[in-house]
Design a protein around this motif. Structure first.
Motif, PDB file in Angstrom:
ATOM      1  N   GLU A 169      25.337   6.611  10.174  1.00 15.41           N
ATOM      2  CA  GLU A 169      24.930   7.529  11.243  1.00 15.41           C
ATOM      3  C   GLU A 169      24.535   8.877  10.656  1.00 15.41           C
ATOM      4  OE1 GLU A 169      24.428   7.233  14.454  1.00 15.41           O
ATOM      5  OE2 GLU A 169      24.971   5.120  14.526  1.00 15.41           O
ATOM      6  N   TYR A 170      25.302   9.337   9.665  1.00 10.18           N
ATOM      7  CA  TYR A 170      25.026  10.633   9.063  1.00 10.18           C
ATOM      8  C   TYR A 170      23.770  10.612   8.191  1.00 10.18           C
ATOM      9  CZ  TYR A 170      29.758  12.024  10.439  1.00 10.18           C
ATOM     10  OH  TYR A 170      30.898  12.320  11.145  1.00 10.18           O
ATOM     11  N   THR A 171      23.315   9.445   7.777  1.00  8.47           N
ATOM     12  CA  THR A 171      22.153   9.377   6.898  1.00  8.47           C
ATOM     13  C   THR A 171      20.902   8.847   7.596  1.00  8.47           C
ATOM     14  OG1 THR A 171      22.833   7.174   6.103  1.00  8.47           O
ATOM     15  CG2 THR A 171      23.571   9.062   4.831  1.00  8.47           C
ATOM     16  N   LYS A 172      20.956   8.695   8.916  1.00  3.05           N
ATOM     17  CA  LYS A 172      19.776   8.194   9.632  1.00  3.05           C
ATOM     18  C   LYS A 172      18.583   9.135   9.485  1.00  3.05           C
ATOM     19  CE  LYS A 172      21.144   4.893  13.188  1.00  3.05           C
ATOM     20  NZ  LYS A 172      21.266   4.643  14.634  1.00  3.05           N
ATOM     21  N   ALA A 173      18.861  10.436   9.495  1.00  4.18           N
ATOM     22  CA  ALA A 173      17.774  11.401   9.339  1.00  4.18           C
ATOM     23  C   ALA A 173      17.116  11.233   7.976  1.00  4.18           C
ATOM     24  CB  ALA A 173      18.307  12.827   9.490  1.00  4.18           C
ATOM     25  N   ALA A 174      17.940  10.958   6.959  1.00  4.03           N
ATOM     26  CA  ALA A 174      17.412  10.764   5.617  1.00  4.03           C
ATOM     27  C   ALA A 174      16.649   9.443   5.515  1.00  4.03           C
ATOM     28  CB  ALA A 174      18.551  10.782   4.604  1.00  4.03           C
ATOM     29  N   LEU A 175      17.079   8.430   6.274  1.00  2.83           N
ATOM     30  CA  LEU A 175      16.373   7.153   6.275  1.00  2.83           C
ATOM     31  C   LEU A 175      14.943   7.350   6.781  1.00  2.83           C
ATOM     32  CD1 LEU A 175      16.148   4.078   6.098  1.00  2.83           C
ATOM     33  CD2 LEU A 175      17.187   3.936   8.374  1.00  2.83           C
ATOM     34  N   LYS A 176      14.804   8.133   7.827  1.00  5.13           N
ATOM     35  CA  LYS A 176      13.468   8.409   8.360  1.00  5.13           C
ATOM     36  C   LYS A 176      12.614   9.113   7.315  1.00  5.13           C
ATOM     37  CE  LYS A 176      11.031  10.508  12.257  1.00  5.13           C
ATOM     38  NZ  LYS A 176      11.178  11.257  13.531  1.00  5.13           N
ATOM     39  N   GLU A 177      13.239  10.045   6.619  1.00  2.70           N
ATOM     40  CA  GLU A 177      12.534  10.769   5.554  1.00  2.70           C
ATOM     41  C   GLU A 177      12.092   9.811   4.457  1.00  2.70           C
ATOM     42  OE1 GLU A 177      13.907  13.896   2.107  1.00  2.70           O
ATOM     43  OE2 GLU A 177      14.730  14.182   4.115  1.00  2.70           O
ATOM     44  N   SER A 178      12.981   8.884   4.094  1.00  4.67           N
ATOM     45  CA  SER A 178      12.681   7.917   3.041  1.00  4.67           C
ATOM     46  C   SER A 178      11.546   6.971   3.448  1.00  4.67           C
ATOM     47  CB  SER A 178      13.941   7.104   2.712  1.00  4.67           C
ATOM     48  OG  SER A 178      13.656   6.084   1.776  1.00  4.67           O
ATOM     49  N   LEU A 179      11.634   6.443   4.678  1.00  4.84           N
ATOM     50  CA  LEU A 179      10.612   5.490   5.136  1.00  4.84           C
ATOM     51  C   LEU A 179       9.275   6.153   5.453  1.00  4.84           C
ATOM     52  CD1 LEU A 179      12.707   3.116   7.440  1.00  4.84           C
ATOM     53  CD2 LEU A 179      11.611   2.530   5.269  1.00  4.84           C
ATOM     54  N   SER A 180       9.263   7.474   5.522  1.00  2.00           N
ATOM     55  CA  SER A 180       8.019   8.194   5.803  1.00  2.00           C
ATOM     56  C   SER A 180       7.167   8.379   4.549  1.00  2.00           C
ATOM     57  CB  SER A 180       8.322   9.565   6.421  1.00  2.00           C
ATOM     58  OG  SER A 180       8.936   9.423   7.688  1.00  2.00           O
ATOM     59  N   ARG A 181       7.732   8.049   3.394  1.00  2.00           N
ATOM     60  CA  ARG A 181       6.959   8.164   2.159  1.00  2.00           C
ATOM     61  C   ARG A 181       5.835   7.126   2.154  1.00  2.00           C
ATOM     62  NH1 ARG A 181      11.262   7.379  -2.386  1.00  2.00           N
ATOM     63  NH2 ARG A 181      12.302   6.208  -0.743  1.00  2.00           N
ATOM     64  N   PRO A 182       4.645   7.489   1.683  1.00  2.00           N
ATOM     65  CA  PRO A 182       3.510   6.558   1.672  1.00  2.00           C
ATOM     66  C   PRO A 182       3.850   5.236   0.986  1.00  2.00           C
ATOM     67  CG  PRO A 182       2.778   8.763   1.112  1.00  2.00           C
ATOM     68  CD  PRO A 182       4.280   8.814   1.131  1.00  2.00           C
ATOM     69  N   GLY A 183       3.632   4.131   1.682  1.00  2.00           N
ATOM     70  CA  GLY A 183       3.858   2.804   1.116  1.00  2.00           C
ATOM     71  C   GLY A 183       5.295   2.338   1.135  1.00  2.00           C
ATOM     72  N   ARG A 184       6.234   3.230   1.445  1.00  2.00           N
ATOM     73  CA  ARG A 184       7.646   2.861   1.377  1.00  2.00           C
ATOM     74  C   ARG A 184       8.053   1.787   2.382  1.00  2.00           C
ATOM     75  NH1 ARG A 184      11.319   1.137  -1.530  1.00  2.00           N
ATOM     76  NH2 ARG A 184      13.334   1.148  -0.504  1.00  2.00           N
ATOM     77  N   PRO A 185       7.563   1.808   3.631  1.00  2.00           N
ATOM     78  CA  PRO A 185       7.985   0.773   4.584  1.00  2.00           C
ATOM     79  C   PRO A 185       7.737  -0.648   4.086  1.00  2.00           C
ATOM     80  CG  PRO A 185       6.953   2.553   5.755  1.00  2.00           C
ATOM     81  CD  PRO A 185       6.739   2.831   4.297  1.00  2.00           C
ATOM     82  N   LEU A 186       6.567  -0.870   3.466  1.00  2.00           N
ATOM     83  CA  LEU A 186       6.248  -2.218   2.965  1.00  2.00           C
ATOM     84  C   LEU A 186       7.169  -2.605   1.820  1.00  2.00           C
ATOM     85  CD1 LEU A 186       4.554  -4.766   2.927  1.00  2.00           C
ATOM     86  CD2 LEU A 186       2.887  -3.572   1.474  1.00  2.00           C
ATOM     87  N   TYR A 187       7.368  -1.679   0.877  1.00  2.00           N
ATOM     88  CA  TYR A 187       8.259  -1.973  -0.243  1.00  2.00           C
ATOM     89  C   TYR A 187       9.681  -2.236   0.253  1.00  2.00           C
ATOM     90  CZ  TYR A 187       4.704  -0.497  -3.625  1.00  2.00           C
ATOM     91  OH  TYR A 187       3.561  -0.399  -4.375  1.00  2.00           O
TER      92      TYR A 187
END
Length: 220
Positions: A169-187
């Motif tokens: 729960e505390y890292t959900k904001a960071a997860l969004k930040e991580s998945l927002s990186r170009p190409g990251r969702p597919l990887y």
């Protein structure tokens, strides 16, 4: 983090604990300033300031002569606010990521031994939804969260699951930040597939390697 911010966070954490422990919900009364001060061993003036801040954020409301009460959706936003402070601290970020990895790796190890095959195969629906969102350019935040949550549940260890929930729960904001990186969702999707395949085949070493690599690549 300033001493004032630390007191603020301690008050929020205490309210958050009450939400989860006592099932606190919209309309429920919070402890008084005196009670909160005694619980946390801080000055009443600090608690009063924290309450004022939470009221400005529309999380709680004070009714004259009655006390302080939770407002609708306040509990969910409390976690977001705690995260916004925690994630400013580099060591806190590292500690969260490190602890999450310890819990998830051990949960996956147990899941490889304990989970029923039909339970493991339930992950396929999440992966399909994950892939669908990636293809249409939508961040698969919920699918990512539920995939990891399912793995921890598959460990069969209820306490481990309860420990994991607030960590993520505390890292959900960071997860969004991580998945927002170009190409990251597919990887990220492909990494989830590798974790699933290894778990399905009960290859513990391969599963743990895939999960460890995934968490490292997802680091915030």
């Amino acid at each position: 983090m300033s001493s004032q911010e630390k007191v603020y966070i301690e008050v929020i954490k205490e309210i958050n604990r009450m939400i989860h422990t006592n099932g606190l919900k919209s309309g429920d009364k919070l402890p008084s300033e005196r009670e909160m001060s005694d619980r946390l061993h801080v000055g009443r003036s600090s608690v009063r300031e924290a309450f004022r801040s939470l009221e400005l954020l529309d999380l709680i409301e004070t009714r004259r002569g009655e006390g302080t009460f939770m407002k609708e959706a306040g509990g969910k936003r409390l976690v977001e606010i705690i995260a916004s402070f925690i994630l400013k601290d580099e060591k806190a970020r590292r500690d969260l990521a490190e602890t999450r990895k310890v819990v998830e790796v051990e949960a996956l190890r147990l899941a490889c031994c304990r989970a029923r095959q039909e339970e493991i195969e339930e992950l396929e629906d999440l992966l399909a939804s994950y892939e669908g969102k990636v293809k249409c350019g939508t961040l698969p935040l919920e699918e990512d969260y539920l995939f990891h949550k399912k793995i921890v549940k598959l460990s069969g260890n209820h306490l481990m699951h309860q420990i994991w929930i607030p960590l993520v729960e505390y890292t959900k904001a960071a997860l969004k930040e991580s998945l927002s990186r170009p190409g990251r969702p597919l990887y990220s999707y492909e990494e989830h597939v590798q974790i699933y395949k290894a778990l399905k085949s009960r290859d513990e070493d391969k599963a743990i390697k895939a999960l460890s690599d995934h968490l490292e690549n997802s680091a915030f």
